[in-house]
Enzyme design. Structure first.
Site, PDB file in Angstrom:
ATOM      1  CD  GLU A  19      -4.715   1.377  -2.585  1.00 28.78           C
ATOM      2  OE1 GLU A  19      -5.359   0.571  -1.896  1.00 28.78           O
ATOM      3  OE2 GLU A  19      -4.490   2.551  -2.264  1.00 28.78           O
ATOM      4  CG  ASP A  24      -1.842   1.162   1.287  1.00 29.53           C
ATOM      5  OD1 ASP A  24      -2.235   1.651   0.214  1.00 29.53           O
ATOM      6  OD2 ASP A  24      -2.181   1.603   2.401  1.00 29.53           O
ATOM      7  CG  ASP A  74      -1.032   3.151   5.944  1.00 24.96           C
ATOM      8  OD1 ASP A  74      -1.265   3.801   4.925  1.00 24.96           O
ATOM      9  OD2 ASP A  74      -1.140   3.600   7.102  1.00 24.96           O
TER      10      ASP A  74
END
Length: 193
Positions: free
Chosen positions: A68, A7, A141
């Site tokens: 991501e 992430d 996260d």
């Protein structure tokens, strides 16, 4: 298959490694959040992140990296930092000839919770449950990085089948066009005589 989920972010970058087994079984390997100092120069922050990514790739030896995809955000500065962090991760993976797959936030949410509109608390709760963790990964996260890895594990077989189908369809289309061209040449050739 072992997946390194990331992430991306400059201030906080979530790292999660998950092993996939038969069916939809998933097992957590490692999770953490790498932080870089907000007051440091951008180049230094990217270097610190790069060093951390390299260390994780060496230590956990994933077979694929799931990152991501940066989606439009209202804060351009945040979006830029996120994109730069994602680029650092992709570059480190490319140096090792590891495939890098980008997943949108809604793909990740849908894969893990069943809804592309799930909130962070729902994603964290499902990641905790799916991986059999005693406590929820924090901050968000960390949970998001694990969710990315799970998403990839569950979507990879479908993506492979779609790519194979596209390749087969393209081959069939090429063969069909070639046959049409041959037939047209024979017809055209016969009329001119």
């Amino acid at each position: 298959m072992r997946v390194f989920g990331v992430d991306p972010g400059l201030t906080r970058c979530g790292f999660g490694v998950v092993d996939g087994g038969p069916g939809r079984t998933v097992r957590p390997v490692a999770v953490d959040v790498v932080r870089t100092p907000v007051d440091a120069d951008l180049a230094v922050r990217l270097l610190l992140l790069s060093n951390a990514v390299e260390e994780w790739l060496d230590r956990h030896e994933p077979q694929v990296v799931a990152v991501e995809r940066v989606f439009s955000q209202y804060n351009v500065r945040t979006a830029m930092g996120t994109a730069q962090a994602g680029g650092v991760v992709a570059l480190a993976a490319a140096r090792r000839d590891l495939p890098v797959v980008f997943h949108t936030p809604s793909e990740v949410k849908a894969a893990v919770t069943g809804s592309g509109r799930a909130d962070k608390a729902q994603v964290t709760a499902m990641v905790t449950k799916l991986l059999g963790l005693r406590t929820a990964p924090k901050p968000a996260d960390a949970a998001d990085a694990l969710a990315l890895a799970i998403c990839h594990l569950w979507r990879a077989p479908m993506r492979s089948r779609l790519e194979e189908a596209r390749a087969r369809a393209a081959e069939l289309a090429r063969t069909h066009r070639a046959r049409l061209a041959e037939a047209s040449a024979r017809t055209t050739g016969g009329k001119s005589r």
